[in-house]
Design a protein around this motif. Structure first.
Motif, PDB file in Angstrom:
ATOM      1  N   LEU A  36       0.829  -1.211   0.000  1.00 23.36           N
ATOM      2  CA  LEU A  36       0.000   0.000   0.000  1.00 23.36           C
ATOM      3  C   LEU A  36       0.861   1.257   0.000  1.00 23.36           C
ATOM      4  CD1 LEU A  36      -2.882  -0.819   2.494  1.00 23.36           C
ATOM      5  CD2 LEU A  36      -3.133  -0.191   0.094  1.00 23.36           C
ATOM      6  N   GLY A  37       1.985   1.213   0.721  1.00 20.67           N
ATOM      7  CA  GLY A  37       2.889   2.355   0.775  1.00 20.67           C
ATOM      8  C   GLY A  37       3.524   2.673  -0.560  1.00 20.67           C
ATOM      9  N   GLY A  38       3.451   1.747  -1.482  1.00 23.14           N
ATOM     10  CA  GLY A  38       3.766   1.927  -2.883  1.00 23.14           C
ATOM     11  C   GLY A  38       5.204   2.225  -3.222  1.00 23.14           C
ATOM     12  N   PRO A  39       5.363   2.470  -4.503  1.00 20.52           N
ATOM     13  CA  PRO A  39       4.350   2.607  -5.543  1.00 20.52           C
ATOM     14  C   PRO A  39       3.595   1.294  -5.799  1.00 20.52           C
ATOM     15  CG  PRO A  39       6.561   3.011  -6.434  1.00 20.52           C
ATOM     16  CD  PRO A  39       6.717   2.665  -4.997  1.00 20.52           C
ATOM     17  N   LEU A  40       2.321   1.436  -6.156  1.00 23.92           N
ATOM     18  CA  LEU A  40       1.443   0.289  -6.357  1.00 23.92           C
ATOM     19  C   LEU A  40       0.831   0.392  -7.753  1.00 23.92           C
ATOM     20  CD1 LEU A  40      -0.007  -2.209  -5.112  1.00 23.92           C
ATOM     21  CD2 LEU A  40      -1.731  -0.623  -4.239  1.00 23.92           C
ATOM     22  N   LEU A  70      -1.878  -0.087 -10.282  1.00 23.09           N
ATOM     23  CA  LEU A  70      -3.321  -0.323 -10.292  1.00 23.09           C
ATOM     24  C   LEU A  70      -3.838  -0.624 -11.699  1.00 23.09           C
ATOM     25  CD1 LEU A  70      -4.546   2.375  -7.745  1.00 23.09           C
ATOM     26  CD2 LEU A  70      -4.093  -0.053  -7.362  1.00 23.09           C
ATOM     27  N   GLY A  71      -2.923  -0.900 -12.617  1.00 29.76           N
ATOM     28  CA  GLY A  71      -3.326  -1.239 -13.984  1.00 29.76           C
ATOM     29  C   GLY A  71      -3.272  -0.049 -14.912  1.00 29.76           C
ATOM     30  N   ASP A  72      -4.089   0.958 -14.644  1.00 26.37           N
ATOM     31  CA  ASP A  72      -4.094   2.143 -15.500  1.00 26.37           C
ATOM     32  C   ASP A  72      -3.142   3.232 -15.011  1.00 26.37           C
ATOM     33  OD1 ASP A  72      -5.797   2.466 -13.327  1.00 26.37           O
ATOM     34  OD2 ASP A  72      -7.143   3.828 -14.382  1.00 26.37           O
ATOM     35  N   PHE A  73      -2.627   3.098 -13.812  1.00 31.60           N
ATOM     36  CA  PHE A  73      -1.589   4.003 -13.307  1.00 31.60           C
ATOM     37  C   PHE A  73      -0.898   3.368 -12.118  1.00 31.60           C
ATOM     38  CE2 PHE A  73      -5.075   5.230 -10.565  1.00 31.60           C
ATOM     39  CZ  PHE A  73      -4.480   5.639  -9.387  1.00 31.60           C
ATOM     40  N   VAL A  74       0.277   3.905 -11.804  1.00 36.71           N
ATOM     41  CA  VAL A  74       1.049   3.460 -10.647  1.00 36.71           C
ATOM     42  C   VAL A  74       0.987   4.574  -9.613  1.00 36.71           C
ATOM     43  CG1 VAL A  74       3.333   2.788  -9.805  1.00 36.71           C
ATOM     44  CG2 VAL A  74       2.556   2.023 -12.068  1.00 36.71           C
ATOM     45  N   THR A  75       0.601   4.239  -8.403  1.00 33.90           N
ATOM     46  CA  THR A  75       0.477   5.258  -7.355  1.00 33.90           C
ATOM     47  C   THR A  75       1.847   5.772  -6.929  1.00 33.90           C
ATOM     48  OG1 THR A  75       0.572   3.665  -5.544  1.00 33.90           O
ATOM     49  CG2 THR A  75      -1.615   4.168  -6.459  1.00 33.90           C
ATOM     50  N   GLN A  76       1.853   6.974  -6.428  1.00 39.64           N
ATOM     51  CA  GLN A  76       3.056   7.516  -5.812  1.00 39.64           C
ATOM     52  C   GLN A  76       3.184   6.892  -4.425  1.00 39.64           C
ATOM     53  OE1 GLN A  76       2.603  11.767  -5.693  1.00 39.64           O
ATOM     54  NE2 GLN A  76       2.364  11.946  -7.897  1.00 39.64           N
ATOM     55  N   PRO A  77       4.396   6.834  -3.876  1.00 34.51           N
ATOM     56  CA  PRO A  77       4.531   6.336  -2.505  1.00 34.51           C
ATOM     57  C   PRO A  77       3.655   7.159  -1.553  1.00 34.51           C
ATOM     58  CG  PRO A  77       6.676   6.542  -3.534  1.00 34.51           C
ATOM     59  CD  PRO A  77       5.683   7.186  -4.472  1.00 34.51           C
ATOM     60  N   ARG A 126     -11.342   7.254  -6.990  1.00 30.64           N
ATOM     61  CA  ARG A 126     -11.479   6.055  -6.152  1.00 30.64           C
ATOM     62  C   ARG A 126     -10.132   5.398  -5.838  1.00 30.64           C
ATOM     63  NH1 ARG A 126     -16.835   4.933  -5.494  1.00 30.64           N
ATOM     64  NH2 ARG A 126     -16.568   2.744  -4.988  1.00 30.64           N
ATOM     65  N   GLN A 127      -9.080   6.198  -5.771  1.00 24.28           N
ATOM     66  CA  GLN A 127      -7.727   5.675  -5.611  1.00 24.28           C
ATOM     67  C   GLN A 127      -7.543   4.837  -4.352  1.00 24.28           C
ATOM     68  OE1 GLN A 127      -4.508   8.463  -6.161  1.00 24.28           O
ATOM     69  NE2 GLN A 127      -3.112   7.224  -4.939  1.00 24.28           N
ATOM     70  N   VAL A 128      -7.944   5.344  -3.200  1.00 22.35           N
ATOM     71  CA  VAL A 128      -7.709   4.609  -1.956  1.00 22.35           C
ATOM     72  C   VAL A 128      -8.485   3.297  -1.972  1.00 22.35           C
ATOM     73  CG1 VAL A 128      -8.000   4.642   0.548  1.00 22.35           C
ATOM     74  CG2 VAL A 128      -7.113   6.666  -0.632  1.00 22.35           C
ATOM     75  N   ARG A 129      -9.707   3.300  -2.449  1.00 21.50           N
ATOM     76  CA  ARG A 129     -10.486   2.068  -2.550  1.00 21.50           C
ATOM     77  C   ARG A 129      -9.798   1.055  -3.473  1.00 21.50           C
ATOM     78  NH1 ARG A 129     -15.482   2.584  -0.471  1.00 21.50           N
ATOM     79  NH2 ARG A 129     -16.164   4.695  -0.011  1.00 21.50           N
ATOM     80  N   ARG A 130      -9.284   1.540  -4.573  1.00 26.80           N
ATOM     81  CA  ARG A 130      -8.594   0.661  -5.521  1.00 26.80           C
ATOM     82  C   ARG A 130      -7.296   0.124  -4.919  1.00 26.80           C
ATOM     83  NH1 ARG A 130      -7.908   3.409 -11.051  1.00 26.80           N
ATOM     84  NH2 ARG A 130      -7.213   1.299 -11.558  1.00 26.80           N
ATOM     85  N   MET A 131      -6.603   0.951  -4.157  1.00 29.88           N
ATOM     86  CA  MET A 131      -5.356   0.523  -3.522  1.00 29.88           C
ATOM     87  C   MET A 131      -5.618  -0.603  -2.526  1.00 29.88           C
ATOM     88  SD  MET A 131      -3.603   4.271  -2.912  1.00 29.88           S
ATOM     89  CE  MET A 131      -2.357   3.692  -1.756  1.00 29.88           C
ATOM     90  N   THR A 132      -6.598  -0.410  -1.644  1.00 28.47           N
ATOM     91  CA  THR A 132      -6.846  -1.441  -0.634  1.00 28.47           C
ATOM     92  C   THR A 132      -7.340  -2.731  -1.285  1.00 28.47           C
ATOM     93  OG1 THR A 132      -9.107  -0.685  -0.123  1.00 28.47           O
ATOM     94  CG2 THR A 132      -7.289   0.251   1.192  1.00 28.47           C
TER      95      THR A 132
END
Length: 185
Positions: free
Chosen positions: A87-91, A93-100, A140-146
């Motif tokens: 979760l602390g990433g980067p993660l 999500l398919g269409d993008f990679v989250t920042q840490p 919906r980033q946080v929902r997608r991350m979890t």
């Protein structure tokens, strides 16, 4: 140029235009010319900032300004060390990679208001709470991350945006208050 802090209730649309089946910001705020600086989906609760100043709105909501946003999240399951690290990433999500981001387990918040309707309860599935602080804010980033780490979100509450937090500016769901923009400096 007002800066309004609003505690958005569950199932309220983060818009002023009418919605066919849900309440909107117009049901709670009668202040001409303001608009949200960022949004929360209908399933999410908590802090929304509103202003009538386009430059301020851009400064608050644009990803380059990096105003951190902190959420408390009730998830289905117990977060393992591996899930927390992912979760602390980067993660991806398919269409993008989250920042840490910053993530940590927390105790269930004793100060939190009841949700209507309540979160579903399953006796055979434990739940836990996380605090997650992100600098971006995709849909919906946080929902997608979890979900991506096997911890579906049951309840999501934004408790802070930059220097503005429900802990220092306490307001209940459906309430708002005006604050000084000097806190952003």
């Amino acid at each position: 140029m007002p800066l309004i802090l609003f505690n958005k209730p569950f199932q309220v649309m983060c818009q002023f235009s009418a919605h066919e089946s849900r309440k909107t910001l117009a049901d709670y705020l009668d202040i001409p010319g303001i608009y949200p600086a960022g949004r929360l989906d209908a399933d999410s609760e908590g802090l929304v900032l509103l202003t009538d100043d386009g430059k301020l709105q851009h400064r608050i909501s644009h990803p380059l300004s990096k105003q951190p946003k902190t959420y408390i999240v009730q998830v289905e399951g117990i977060a393992s060390d591996d899930a927390l690290a992912r979760l602390g990433g980067p993660l991806n999500l398919g269409d993008f990679v989250t920042q840490p981001c910053a993530v940590r387990p927390i105790e269930p918040p004793g100060w939190l208001w009841e949700r209507d309707p309540p979160v579903r309860h399953r006796a055979n599935l434990p739940t836990s709470w996380l605090a997650i602080t992100i600098a971006e804010g995709k849909n919906r980033q946080v929902r997608r991350m979890t979900a991506a780490v096997g911890l579906p979100t049951l309840r999501l509450i934004r408790i802070a945006i930059g220097p503005f937090a429900l802990s220092t500016h306490p307001i209940w769901p459906g309430e708002w208050r005006e604050v000084s923009t000097s806190e952003l400096d």
